[in-house]
Design an enzyme around this catalytic site. Structure first.
Site, PDB file in Angstrom:
ATOM      1  N   GLY A 172     -77.900  63.713 -33.665  1.00  0.00           N
ATOM      2  CA  GLY A 172     -77.706  62.340 -34.142  1.00  0.00           C
ATOM      3  C   GLY A 172     -76.354  62.146 -34.812  1.00  0.00           C
ATOM      4  O   GLY A 172     -75.671  61.137 -34.596  1.00  0.00           O
ATOM      5  N   CYS A 173     -75.947  63.111 -35.600  1.00  0.00           N
ATOM      6  CA  CYS A 173     -74.665  63.020 -36.311  1.00  0.00           C
ATOM      7  C   CYS A 173     -73.501  63.093 -35.334  1.00  0.00           C
ATOM      8  O   CYS A 173     -72.498  62.400 -35.490  1.00  0.00           O
ATOM      9  CB  CYS A 173     -74.559  64.122 -37.363  1.00  0.00           C
ATOM     10  SG  CYS A 173     -75.867  63.984 -38.609  1.00  0.00           S
ATOM     11  N   THR A 174     -73.657  63.913 -34.302  1.00  0.00           N
ATOM     12  CA  THR A 174     -72.622  64.013 -33.277  1.00  0.00           C
ATOM     13  C   THR A 174     -72.507  62.696 -32.512  1.00  0.00           C
ATOM     14  O   THR A 174     -71.400  62.198 -32.284  1.00  0.00           O
ATOM     15  CB  THR A 174     -72.924  65.190 -32.319  1.00  0.00           C
ATOM     16  OG1 THR A 174     -72.952  66.398 -33.088  1.00  0.00           O
ATOM     17  CG2 THR A 174     -71.872  65.300 -31.231  1.00  0.00           C
TER      18      THR A 174
END
Length: 150
Positions: free
Chosen positions: A45-47
């Site tokens: 998700g952060c990527t």
């Protein structure tokens, strides 16, 4: 979670990025600043979120925005994340959680039935005078740039 809202003065934060450079709210006076908090570097998700911001970076620049990512990761983890995905903005390695706590994005979370404390994925859009214009708590990781640049 966060008690900060649109119209509030942004916290006078100070944090160190992946290269050891200090970033303070005052450094961004006269520019709009997007401070996005993410739970952990190099996770799916952060990527997706960071890459969407990267892919739209020219749009942010064209509108006088600076971007600053923040997580509790180490400088080493932030360097790897920034280099692997060619992120054109600094990432604060907020291991002591001073910036995270200043913005009020640390607290109880739930994942797969387990409760734990962690960073709530939240983005703050701050105007040229240091006033919060927008707080985005329901971040769409793959479409985050369009949530900010309406």
């Amino acid at each position: 979670m966060t008690t900060l809202k649109a119209g509030d003065k942004a916290p006078n934060f100070s944090g160190i990025d992946q290269d050891g450079k200090t970033h303070k709210l005052a450094d961004y006076a006269g520019k709009k600043l997007v401070v996005f908090f993410y739970p952990k570097a190099s996770t799916p998700g952060c990527t997706a979120e960071a890459c969407d911001l990267r892919d739209n970076f020219h749009r942010f620049q064209a509108n006088n925005y600076e971007l600053l990512g923040v997580s509790g990761d180490s400088q080493k983890a932030q360097i790897k994340f920034k280099e692997k995905y060619e992120l054109p903005f600094p990432l604060l390695a907020d291991e002591d959680k001073s910036v995270i706590n200043a913005f009020g994005v640390w607290g109880p979370k739930k994942f797969m039935g387990k409760e734990y404390d962690g960073i709530h994925r939240t983005t703050f859009v701050i105007d040229e005078k240091g006033i919060i214009e927008q707080v985005i708590e329901k971040v769409k990781t793959k479409e985050h740039a369009s949530q900010i640049l309406k």
